[in-house]
Scaffold this active site. Structure first.
Site, PDB file in Angstrom:
ATOM      1  N   LYS A  32       5.659   0.617   5.705  1.00  0.00           N
ATOM      2  CA  LYS A  32       6.725  -0.622   5.183  1.00  0.00           C
ATOM      3  C   LYS A  32       8.303   0.553   5.354  1.00  0.00           C
ATOM      4  CE  LYS A  32       7.889  -4.105   1.374  1.00  0.00           C
ATOM      5  NZ  LYS A  32       9.298  -2.838   1.160  1.00  0.00           N
ATOM      6  N   THR A  33       8.228   0.826   4.407  1.00  0.00           N
ATOM      7  CA  THR A  33       9.315   1.986   3.762  1.00  0.00           C
ATOM      8  C   THR A  33       9.725   2.659   4.540  1.00  0.00           C
ATOM      9  OG1 THR A  33       9.218   1.042   1.055  1.00  0.00           O
ATOM     10  CG2 THR A  33      10.862   3.087   1.719  1.00  0.00           C
ATOM     11  N   ASP A 216      14.614  -5.524   4.219  1.00  0.00           N
ATOM     12  CA  ASP A 216      13.595  -5.148   3.568  1.00  0.00           C
ATOM     13  C   ASP A 216      13.373  -6.286   3.251  1.00  0.00           C
ATOM     14  OD1 ASP A 216      11.460  -3.912   2.761  1.00  0.00           O
ATOM     15  OD2 ASP A 216      12.394  -2.939   1.164  1.00  0.00           O
ATOM     16  N   GLU A 217      11.687  -6.447   2.592  1.00  0.00           N
ATOM     17  CA  GLU A 217      10.979  -7.810   1.585  1.00  0.00           C
ATOM     18  C   GLU A 217      11.719  -9.173   2.791  1.00  0.00           C
ATOM     19  OE1 GLU A 217       8.830  -7.043   0.159  1.00  0.00           O
ATOM     20  OE2 GLU A 217       9.074  -5.854  -1.068  1.00  0.00           O
ATOM     21  N   GLN A 247       2.896 -12.404   1.079  1.00  0.00           N
ATOM     22  CA  GLN A 247       2.977 -11.192  -0.096  1.00  0.00           C
ATOM     23  C   GLN A 247       4.678 -12.320  -0.658  1.00  0.00           C
ATOM     24  OE1 GLN A 247       2.465  -6.797  -1.136  1.00  0.00           O
ATOM     25  NE2 GLN A 247       2.838  -7.157   0.790  1.00  0.00           N
ATOM     26  N   ARG A 584      -3.042  -4.526  -4.836  1.00  0.00           N
ATOM     27  CA  ARG A 584      -2.653  -3.089  -5.999  1.00  0.00           C
ATOM     28  C   ARG A 584      -3.861  -2.494  -5.819  1.00  0.00           C
ATOM     29  NH1 ARG A 584       1.613  -3.829  -3.892  1.00  0.00           N
ATOM     30  NH2 ARG A 584       0.674  -5.692  -2.201  1.00  0.00           N
TER      31      ARG A 584
END
Length: 691
Positions: A32-33, A216-217, A247, A584
């Site tokens: 995503k970044t 973002d987020e 998330q 993770r």
């Protein structure tokens, strides 16, 4: 460089979207970044959009710096005109530029949390309000919560004496802030929102300026942040929101997953672009995560996949005790390290901070370097050090360091001047000796009597009882119970009781225990600056990835946490937290639980977490000693003679009602007791009486 080089089809679709608002559902490890930074670079280089017309919002300053650096590396353009930063940073920039319109002095000061708490304390004192009934830290949280909901003092509904006092404190606090020209973090966002809301000329200016807003987020935004974004977005603004509802794990901070649904409606989103290809984890790990999260309702829906192979199965180990669980983890870490896996590539995750104590001890005893990411090691934590200081003073009245730490904690009206006078009158004597000379009716006299009472209560008692007594009589537990975020600290204090219980058989339990605590809190084994195992809560792990992940303490009441069990939203947030933990891991994932665990200095018998049964059996490899013959597998259904809703009586905890049942006559029941709260008890030992 070619901005689209190396992107997959869905990523390219997101990066090259035409001028319209879009919701990008970006799964864990889906890049995503890179999509966000590539989108900004594409807009500037390919679409000819000026950096001046772009606003990019992140949740941390680190993320903002990283995004800036990546874009600069992709395109040779000066980005100085682009607004990129956190919500608070961008609001500060807006208010600095228009301080007069915002009714702020040009040099207004931003208060950090400690500064804000100090001001709240001054206000409470000036109003002559009882700070035990209205603790400053609790009032600080109240004020921030009101601001995050966009509520000013005059908008509070006053319907009893408590809300009236809260209103008075909030109102006086706001007046004090205005007099001093100071703003707290919550005020930055609220003041910026109000500025745009009432100033149409200014609002139209920024709506016309920002042709593109990227966030973002997005799943972590609260209601006021979402309203601020809507205020900034004009009719011609394209809002590019990137997030993952699976998330969303910060409801306790005000994050509202409903914002994603609202965004679809309010910005007329034609299509949700799903980034589902994962570049981090092997297939079995992703299959486990997908299967688990499907148990949540109301999801936007996505399914992570990878072009990599399935990889190893998830390994599940059920230990007889929490100590043996920690020993198993340490042995596996040793074996992995011997195979060439760096210690820094291994993460040990837990739901609650207090769980780290047993794990730290096992690592410390094995001389394995470790680092507690985003926090302190167990014996370095403030509340633990306070409790140990009481024990040190009970043991040795001449311990001046211990006395200075706790003489006014929790606060008992002994100020710095009084402490100075004790130090002056002590001379060559201990501070305790000087304190004993003070008037019995003074605050210091009361403190002396408290320590003497604690010493008498602990005389001849077990070490676990001594620690529990010190925590209760000192007022530490009561102090942290009044804090909004005090639950973690209380759990750490209760874990200290468990730690002490292991030393009861020593020749001199208290001395041995205090020495043990001092050694583990020392510099050795800290892991700072070296290859070290990473210990952290699941919340701290978000955004990180590791070669190998251990998720420990997978038991009902622990993970999912007991506080979440009685409401669907709470349980779903716990499941999202488990989803974050699973995703993770890149290559190996270990799941562990314990049949028994020390709690409040007593052994508690636990059943495996429901999350284990939500992962398909074919993805799990059971390792270690086989389960006892009478114990059925994790995934089996079991019946119990007790019914949910039944009223029962327990000799220690009193009356309660059964919330959940697991297992037969030797199974477990979850009970909400009137006085003791929610607990899981083993039927074999509970001796419950139906009432």
């Amino acid at each position: 460089m070619d901005i689209l080089s190396g992107l997959n089809a869905r990523q390219i679709e997101a990066v090259t979207l035409p001028h319209r608002s879009a919701l990008i559902l970006a799964g864990a490890g889906s890049g995503k970044t890179r999509v966000l930074t590539s989108r900004i670079a594409y807009l500037i280089q390919k679409e000819g959009i000026s950096p001046h017309a772009i606003l990019a919002v992140t949740f941390t300053n680190k993320a903002a710096r990283e995004m800036n650096a990546r874009i600069s590396a992709m395109i040779p353009v000066n980005l100085r005109g682009m607004w990129i930063g956190t919500f608070h940073g961008l609001c500060n920039r807006l208010l600095r530029a228009h301080h007069r319109d915002a009714s702020l002095p040009e040099t207004f000061q931003i208060m950090d949390s400690a500064d804000q708490l100090s001001m709240v304390k001054r206000v409470i004192k000036a109003l002559n309000v009882n700070d035990e009934k209205y603790p400053p830290k609790q009032m600080q949280h109240f004020i921030n919560a009101q601001k995050e909901e966009g509520i000013r003092p005059h908008e509070i509904s006053v319907f009893d004496s408590v809300t009236r006092t809260q209103f008075e404190i909030y109102s006086a606090y706001e007046e004090q802030c205005n007099r001093e020209g100071a703003v707290d973090f919550a005020e930055l966002l609220l003041r910026a929102y109000e500025l745009l809301s009432r100033n149409e000329i200014l609002r139209r200016h920024y709506q016309g300026r920002f042709a593109h807003i990227l966030i973002d987020e997005f799943q972590d935004t609260n209601r006021l942040q979402y309203k601020w974004i809507r205020m900034l977005a004009g009719e011609g603004t394209a809002v590019f929101a990137v997030g993952d509802d699976d998330q969303s794990i910060y409801a306790f901070r005000g994050a509202d997953t409903g914002n994603m649904r609202s965004f679809e409606r309010d910005f007329h989103v034609e299509e949700v672009i799903k980034l589902e290809q994962n570049y981090r984890s092997h297939g079995n790990i992703l299959d486990a995560a997908n299967a688990l999260i499907r148990h949540n309702s109301g999801r936007l829906g996505k399914n992570l996949w990878t072009s990599d192979a399935g990889g190893e199965k998830l390994r599940y180990y059920q230990a007889p005790t929490d100590q043996l669980e920690a020993d198993y983890i340490v042995e596996e870490i040793r074996a992995l390290h011997a195979e060439g896996v760096e210690l820094s590539g291994i993460a040990l995750l837990y739901r609650s901070n207090a769980q780290s104590r047993v794990l730290e001890h096992a690592l410390f005893s094995s001389s394995l370097p470790y680092r507690v990411y985003g926090g302190l090691r167990f014996f370095e934590r403030l509340e633990v050090k306070h409790a140990l200081a009481y024990l040190r003073l009970i043991h040795s009245p001449d311990d001046d360091g211990a006395l200075l730490r706790i003489i006014n904690f929790p606060a008992r009206g002994i100020g710095a001047r009084t402490v100075e006078s004790i130090q002056f009158s002590a001379g060559d004597r201990s501070l305790w000796a000087a304190a004993c000379d003070m008037k019995p009716s003074s605050k210091v006299g009361e403190f002396v009597r408290l320590i003497q009472s604690m010493r008498e209560a602990c005389s001849g008692a077990s070490l676990a009882f001594m620690v529990e007594t010190a925590i209760e009589m000192s007022g530490l537990k009561a102090h942290y119970r009044l804090e909004k975020d005090g639950e973690d600290r209380i759990e750490n204090l209760e874990e200290l009781v468990n730690a002490a219980a292991a030393f009861d058989q020593e020749e001199n339990p208290l001395v041995e225990f205090l020495s043990h605590a001092a050694l583990e809190a020392g510099e050795r084994q800290s892991g700072e600056g070296s290859d070290a195992v990473q210990l952290m809560t699941v919340h701290s792990a978000k955004g990180l990835e590791f070669h190998t992940v251990f998720i420990s303490g997978l038991e009902e009441g622990l993970f999912p946490h007991g506080n979440s069990m009685n409401e669907a939203k709470g349980l779903e947030e716990e499941r999202r937290l488990m989803y974050v933990a699973i995703t993770r891991a890149r290559r190996k994932l270990y799941l562990t639980s314990a049949q028994s665990r020390m709690l409040h200095g007593q052994v508690n018998y636990n059943i495996p977490s429901r999350f284990l049964s939500e992962i398909p059996e074919e993805l799990i490899q059971h390792v270690g000693a086989p389960l006892e013959a009478e114990q059925k597998p994790v995934h089996a259904e079991r019946k119990t003679p007790w019914k949910i809703g039944a009223n029962v009586f327990h000799a220690k905890f009193g009356e309660g009602v059964i919330l959940a049942c697991e297992g037969g006559e030797t199974g477990q029941v979850q009970i909400r007791f009137r006085r003791a709260g929610v607990k899981w008890l083993a039927l074999e030992y509970a001796n419950l009486i139906a009432i």
